[in-house]
Design an enzyme around this catalytic site. Structure first.
Site, short mmCIF file in Angstrom:
data_model
loop_
_atom_site.label_atom_id
_atom_site.label_comp_id
_atom_site.label_asym_id
_atom_site.label_seq_id
_atom_site.Cartn_x
_atom_site.Cartn_y
_atom_site.Cartn_z
N ARG A 14 0.85 -1.19 0.00
CA ARG A 14 0.00 0.00 0.00
C ARG A 14 0.89 1.24 0.00
O ARG A 14 1.97 1.24 0.61
CB ARG A 14 -0.93 -0.01 1.21
CG ARG A 14 -1.96 -1.12 1.16
CD ARG A 14 -2.90 -1.08 2.35
NE ARG A 14 -3.91 -2.12 2.23
CZ ARG A 14 -3.78 -3.37 2.67
NH1 ARG A 14 -2.67 -3.72 3.32
NH2 ARG A 14 -4.74 -4.26 2.51
N LYS B 216 -3.96 -2.16 6.93
CA LYS B 216 -5.39 -2.47 6.91
C LYS B 216 -5.75 -3.62 7.84
O LYS B 216 -6.80 -3.60 8.49
CB LYS B 216 -5.83 -2.83 5.48
CG LYS B 216 -5.79 -1.65 4.51
CD LYS B 216 -6.87 -0.64 4.83
CE LYS B 216 -6.90 0.47 3.77
NZ LYS B 216 -7.94 1.47 4.05
N HIS C 232 -1.67 3.76 -5.78
CA HIS C 232 -2.37 2.53 -5.41
C HIS C 232 -2.51 1.60 -6.61
O HIS C 232 -2.68 0.38 -6.45
CB HIS C 232 -3.75 2.88 -4.84
CG HIS C 232 -4.30 1.84 -3.91
ND1 HIS C 232 -4.89 0.69 -4.34
CD2 HIS C 232 -4.34 1.80 -2.56
CE1 HIS C 232 -5.29 -0.03 -3.31
NE2 HIS C 232 -4.96 0.61 -2.21
N ARG D 236 -0.72 -1.87 -7.23
CA ARG D 236 -1.24 -3.10 -6.65
C ARG D 236 -2.15 -3.84 -7.63
O ARG D 236 -2.03 -5.06 -7.82
CB ARG D 236 -1.99 -2.78 -5.34
CG ARG D 236 -1.05 -2.32 -4.24
CD ARG D 236 -1.79 -1.68 -3.07
NE ARG D 236 -2.68 -2.60 -2.37
CZ ARG D 236 -2.29 -3.53 -1.51
NH1 ARG D 236 -0.99 -3.70 -1.26
NH2 ARG D 236 -3.18 -4.29 -0.88
N HIS E 157 -3.84 -8.80 2.11
CA HIS E 157 -5.27 -8.93 2.31
C HIS E 157 -5.52 -10.00 3.36
O HIS E 157 -4.64 -10.82 3.65
CB HIS E 157 -5.96 -9.31 1.00
CG HIS E 157 -6.01 -8.19 0.02
ND1 HIS E 157 -6.29 -8.36 -1.32
CD2 HIS E 157 -5.82 -6.86 0.18
CE1 HIS E 157 -6.26 -7.19 -1.94
NE2 HIS E 157 -5.97 -6.26 -1.05
N TYR F 91 -3.76 -16.72 7.43
CA TYR F 91 -2.36 -17.09 7.18
C TYR F 91 -1.45 -16.21 8.03
O TYR F 91 -1.72 -15.02 8.24
CB TYR F 91 -2.02 -16.90 5.71
CG TYR F 91 -2.68 -17.91 4.79
CD1 TYR F 91 -2.59 -19.26 5.04
CD2 TYR F 91 -3.37 -17.48 3.66
CE1 TYR F 91 -3.18 -20.19 4.19
CE2 TYR F 91 -3.97 -18.40 2.80
CZ TYR F 91 -3.87 -19.75 3.07
OH TYR F 91 -4.45 -20.65 2.23
#
Length: 408
Positions: A248, A273, A335, A338, A362, A372
Site C-alpha cells: 500500500r 489495513k 495505489h 497493486r 489482504h 495465514y
C-alpha cells in the site's frame, strides 16, 4: 398562625451594607441573606431533616436574585415533603452534572482517539480520522452527553455531510461514531450504539477504483518513463520500488530502515489495513536500489523521507504528483501498482491467488478459515517477486513496438 415569609425586598437586599460581624437578613421559611464583613452576600436556608437542623447553601447575591432564592426555598420544601434532604439532592445534582460534562461525545471521542485509536492505526490514518470527527461530528454532537444521542440526532449530523456531496465521508464518520459509542459502552458512559439503527439510511457509496495500467505495453511505457524521470532521487527510488513490491502507498512511503534487512532481502512491518505483521521478500533489483539509497537517507528513520524534513516520511501525494507530471494523470495512481501486479501476476504469469493476496496483505484465510501468518508462502512469494521484478525488466527493455509480444 403561619410564619410570615417574603419579608425582604429587592431594594433592601441590594442596599444591605456589611458591618464588623456577619448579619443575617431573614426572608422567612428558613431563607435568609447573610451579609459578611468582607461585603459578600450569601443566600442560606435553615431546615430540619431527620430530627437535625441543617443548612442549604443556595448561592451568592447578585448571581442569585431574591426571586431566584425564593424559588430555591420552595423547591427545597417540596423535596422535604417528599422525604428528600435538599442538601444531599444538590450534591448529587452537582456530581451528576460533572459526570454528564465529562461524558460528552467530544470528550469520550477524544479519549478513544488518544487511548485506543492512535495505537491501532498508522499515524496518517489516525490524523485523518481525528480531522473527520473534529470537522464533521464535534460541531454538531460534541457537547451532547453520549448516552443521550439518538439515532435520529446522529442521522441529522451525517445528513449534513451527505448533503455536501461527501457520501463516502458520511459513511466513514458513521463508522467512527460507532467506535466511539462502543468505547463509551465499555467504559460505562453509554448504554447502546445507535449506528446499527441507521442501516440503509444513508445513500450507498460507490467504491472508487484506482486508476491502474494492466496491459504489458502500457506498463512498459510507464517503467521507461520512471527511468527517465528527472525528479528527486528519493521519489525516483520510491517509484522504482513501488511496482516491484506493490505494498500500500502509505506502507511504502513510511518504510523504516530498522524494518529492512538488506542482507536477507526482507522487509518486515505491520500491514496498515489488517494490523497483522507481514514479511515482504525483496527482489535483487529492489535490494540494489535500497543499497544505493542508503547512502542518501540511511541516517534518517525513514527510507523515503520528506523533501523538507528527514524526520517525516515523504508526502502522501509525492508519487501521484510524479505520475501526473510524467503524463499518466487519470491512468495510474500510487495505489494502481497493486492492481497492476495483481492482474498481470494472475493472468500473465499464472501465480496462485493465495500467493498474490498474501503479498497484497489482504485478509487471506486457509480452507479451515484460519488467517495465514506472516511467513505463509514466504519462499513462494520470494520466487514470485523475483520473477515479477525480472518480468518488469523484460518489459522495460523491450522495444515499444514489441512489448506486447514479449509479454506473451
Amino acid at each position: 398562625m403561619s410564619r410570615q415569609t417574603n419579608k425582604l425586598t429587592a431594594t433592601a437586599v441590594k442596599s444591605a451594607k456589611p458591618t464588623d460581624k456577619p448579619v443575617k437578613m431573614a426572608d422567612g421559611g428558613g431563607l435568609y441573606l447573610e451579609v459578611r464583613a468582607s461585603g459578600g452576600k450569601y443566600w442560606r436556608m435553615k431546615y430540619r431533616f431527620a430530627g437535625k437542623e441543617k443548612l442549604l447553601a443556595i448561592g451568592t447575591y447578585p448571581e442569585i436574585s431574591l426571586a431566584d432564592a425564593r424559588k430555591a426555598r420552595e423547591k427545597a420544601k417540596e423535596r422535604l415533603s417528599e422525604g428528600v434532604d435538599p442538601s444531599m439532592a444538590k450534591q448529587l445534582e452537582r456530581k451528576l452534572g460533572q459526570q454528564v460534562a465529562a461524558n460528552t461525545f467530544q470528550l469520550v471521542a477524544q479519549e478513544w482517539l488518544e487511548r485506543v485509536h492512535q495505537h491501532d492505526v498508522v499515524p496518517d490514518h489516525y490524523q485523518r480520522n481525528r480531522r473527520r470527527l473534529e470537522r464533521d461530528a464535534f460541531p454538531v454532537l460534541g457537547k451532547r452527553p453520549l448516552s443521550e444521542i439518538s439515532a435520529a440526532e446522529l442521522l441529522a449530523c451525517l445528513r449534513r455531510i451527505e448533503d455536501r456531496g461527501h457520501v463516502e465521508t458520511a459513511h466513514r464518520v458513521k463508522a467512527l461514531c460507532g467506535q466511539v459509542f462502543r468505547y463509551g459502552i465499555s467504559t460505562g458512559r453509554a448504554e447502546r450504539d445507535p449506528t446499527p439503527d441507521l442501516r440503509g439510511a444513508l445513500r450507498p457509496h460507490r467504491s472508487q477504483h484506482f486508476a491502474a495500467l494492466t496491459e504489458p505495453s502500457a506498463v512498459a511505457e510507464l517503467l521507461r518513463a520512471i527511468d527517465g524521470y528527472g525528479g528527486q532521487p528519493v521519489t525516483i527510488a520510491a517509484l522504482q520500488i513501488a511496482p516491484m513490491v506493490f505494498t500500500r502507498p502509505g506502507e511504502l512511503r513510511q518504510a523504516r530502515w530498522s524494518d529492512i534487512d538488506l542482507d536477507n532481502a526482507l522487509w518486515s512491518f505491520t500491514a496498515s489495513k489488517t494490523d497483522q505483521p507481514l514479511l515482504v521478500p525483496l527482489p535483487s533489483q529492489a535490494v540494489a536500489i535500497l543499497r544505493d539509497l542508503y547512502g542518501l537517507t540511511g541516517r534518517s528513520e525513514y527510507v523515503f523521507p520528506g523533501a523538507r524534513s528527514h524526520k517525516r516520511p515523504m508526502s502522501n501525494v509525492a508519487i501521484k504528483a510524479a505520475l501526473d507530471r510524467m503524463g499518466f494523470k487519470g491512468q495510474m495512481t500510487a495505489h494502481g501498482f497493486r492492481a497492476m501486479a495483481r492482474t498481470i501476476l494472475a493472468e500473465r504469469l499464472g501465480y496462485p491467488p493465495e500467493y498474490i493476496e498474501q503479498q497484497l496483505a489482504h485478509a487471506v484465510r486457509d480452507s479451515n478459515g484460519r488467517a495465514y501468518n506472516r511467513t505463509q508462502f514466504l519462499e513462494q512469494r520470494r520466487e514470485m517477486l523475483q520473477r515479477w521484478a525480472d518480468y518488469l525488466d523484460e518489459l522495460r527493455q523491450a522495444h515499444p513496438s514489441s512489448s506486447q509480444s514479449s509479454a506473451q
